[in-house]
Scaffold this active site. Structure first.
Site, PDB file in Angstrom:
ATOM      1  N   GLY A   1      -3.427  -1.192 -15.283  1.00 29.82           N
ATOM      2  CA  GLY A   1      -3.154  -2.618 -15.368  1.00 29.82           C
ATOM      3  C   GLY A   1      -3.461  -3.178 -16.737  1.00 29.82           C
ATOM      4  O   GLY A   1      -2.724  -4.029 -17.255  1.00 29.82           O
TER       5      GLY A   1
ATOM      6  N   GLY B   1      -7.820   0.066 -16.232  1.00 32.47           N
ATOM      7  CA  GLY B   1      -6.885   1.126 -15.882  1.00 32.47           C
ATOM      8  C   GLY B   1      -5.483   0.872 -16.379  1.00 32.47           C
ATOM      9  O   GLY B   1      -5.265   0.320 -17.452  1.00 32.47           O
TER      10      GLY B   1
ATOM     11  N   TYR C   1      -3.601   2.794   4.023  1.00 29.93           N
ATOM     12  CA  TYR C   1      -3.134   2.578   2.650  1.00 29.93           C
ATOM     13  C   TYR C   1      -1.611   2.685   2.581  1.00 29.93           C
ATOM     14  O   TYR C   1      -0.942   1.803   2.025  1.00 29.93           O
ATOM     15  CB  TYR C   1      -3.779   3.591   1.705  1.00 29.93           C
ATOM     16  CG  TYR C   1      -3.348   3.447   0.269  1.00 29.93           C
ATOM     17  CD1 TYR C   1      -3.723   2.339  -0.482  1.00 29.93           C
ATOM     18  CD2 TYR C   1      -2.559   4.420  -0.341  1.00 29.93           C
ATOM     19  CE1 TYR C   1      -3.333   2.198  -1.814  1.00 29.93           C
ATOM     20  CE2 TYR C   1      -2.163   4.302  -1.665  1.00 29.93           C
ATOM     21  CZ  TYR C   1      -2.556   3.184  -2.393  1.00 29.93           C
ATOM     22  OH  TYR C   1      -2.152   3.047  -3.713  1.00 29.93           O
TER      23      TYR C   1
ATOM     24  N   GLY D   1      -4.444  -7.356 -11.251  1.00 30.33           N
ATOM     25  CA  GLY D   1      -4.952  -6.014 -11.530  1.00 30.33           C
ATOM     26  C   GLY D   1      -4.834  -5.617 -12.985  1.00 30.33           C
ATOM     27  O   GLY D   1      -4.686  -4.439 -13.291  1.00 30.33           O
TER      28      GLY D   1
ATOM     29  N   SER E   1       3.374   2.555  -4.151  1.00 32.11           N
ATOM     30  CA  SER E   1       2.695   3.831  -4.352  1.00 32.11           C
ATOM     31  C   SER E   1       3.552   4.950  -3.802  1.00 32.11           C
ATOM     32  O   SER E   1       4.379   4.734  -2.904  1.00 32.11           O
ATOM     33  CB  SER E   1       1.334   3.806  -3.639  1.00 32.11           C
ATOM     34  OG  SER E   1       0.781   5.103  -3.539  1.00 32.11           O
TER      35      SER E   1
END
Length: 313
Positions: A28, A26, A176, A22, A151
């Site tokens: 990442g 962004g 998620y 990733g 997250s």
């Protein structure tokens, strides 16, 4: 009381080979640029070669001498995961740091990976777990630090034990959270098993808080043709300092991955209100990540679904 500095110094990473998923856009890409600037040899496994090439150009703008290369990887395909694992093993170089940062969130309807897993669970958790399994010899050789990016959603919901692929009563955000809780439990179990078996690997967790990252944008690859509804509000709250920024969101993972010493089994995130933003710091793992029986259960489920077996010693 003095405010905690938002940023921190990253140690010299010269001679360290780092794999970052990733890392092509962004937060990442922010993480990748910081690692490369600190001297690491950086490997970016990417699904989209065009985005990967653009990331290389951005990194070299900040660190012209950086050693950065791409590898092909689609985390939603266990065949692709196995292939990149074989490629890196054939190169034979130890891996000193692995950061599992890639992820997808909130497809508009239930979708599956190439192997039939619910897309978020298969990509966010199973693909990464299989990658770690395939790279285990290199991680052991490098006495690696593994950092798994979870997250704030792992602080709600639960692992859907009875229906891990959400074939009944699909809920996108529930799936998620499920994927990120499973990923976190797997990381902490990896650390425990490494210590018990003497693998030499330490594993920890990080979370970015809430920030206007590319995770919220239009994502045609998952069928999302418009940004997440809360994108505008999140951008506004980021601008006024209540939430994090794209740059600050990557700092907990950087702290988890590069802080010297034994960081295994730890959890890093923003220090602000409810962990939404602010300077990175070590935190207590979310309640859903503290059950050792759940961690072992996720470990066994993951091996069974991915058919990637970890050694017992």
């Amino acid at each position: 009381m003095a405010r905690r500095p938002l940023d921190f110094a990253i140690p010299d990473l010269t001679g360290k080979r780092i794999v970052l998923t990733g890392g092509s856009d962004g937060m990442g890409l922010v993480i990748a640029t910081r690692l490369a600037t600190a001297g690491a040899e950086l490997i970016l496994p990417v699904r989209n070669p065009r985005k990967g090439d653009a990331a290389l150009a951005t990194i070299h703008e900040h660190a012209p001498e950086a050693v950065v290369s791409l590898r092909d990887l689609d985390l939603s395909s266990l065949e692709s995961v196995a292939a990149v694992g074989e490629t890196l093993r054939s190169e034979g170089d130890p891996i000193h740091v692995l950061i599992g940062n890639a992820g997808i969130m909130h497809p508009p309807e239930r979708q599956t990976t190439k192997d039939g897993f619910e897309l978020q669970f298969g990509t966010n958790h199973l693909g990464h777990a299989a990658l770690i399994g395939h790279l285990l010899p290199l991680l052991r050789a490098g006495e690696a630090r593994v950092t798994l990016q979870i997250s704030i959603a792992a602080n709600q919901g639960d692992v859907n034990w009875d229906d891990p692929n959400w074939e009944r009563s699909y809920d996108s955000m529930g799936a998620y959270s499920h994927s990120k809780i499973a990923f976190g439990l797997f990381g902490l179990e990896l650390d425990r098993r490494s210590r018990e078996a003497g693998w030499g690997i330490t594993a920890n967790l990080s979370h970015p808080g809430v920030a206007p990252t590319s995770l919220l944008d239009v994502r045609p690859e998952i069928g999302r043709t418009r940004a997440v509804r809360a994108r505008g509000l999140i951008t506004f709250l980021s601008r006024v300092g209540i939430l994090g920024t794209v740059a600050s969101a990557g700092l907990p993972a950087l702290m988890a991955a590069t802080t010297p010493g034994d960081q295994g089994g730890k959890f890093f995130g923003p220090s602000g209100l409810r962990g939404l933003g602010g300077a990175p710091t070590e935190q207590r793992p979310y309640s859903r990540l503290r059950n050792a029986d759940d961690a072992r259960r996720v470990w066994d489920l993951t091996q069974r679904l991915t058919r990637v077996q970890f050694p017992t010693e």
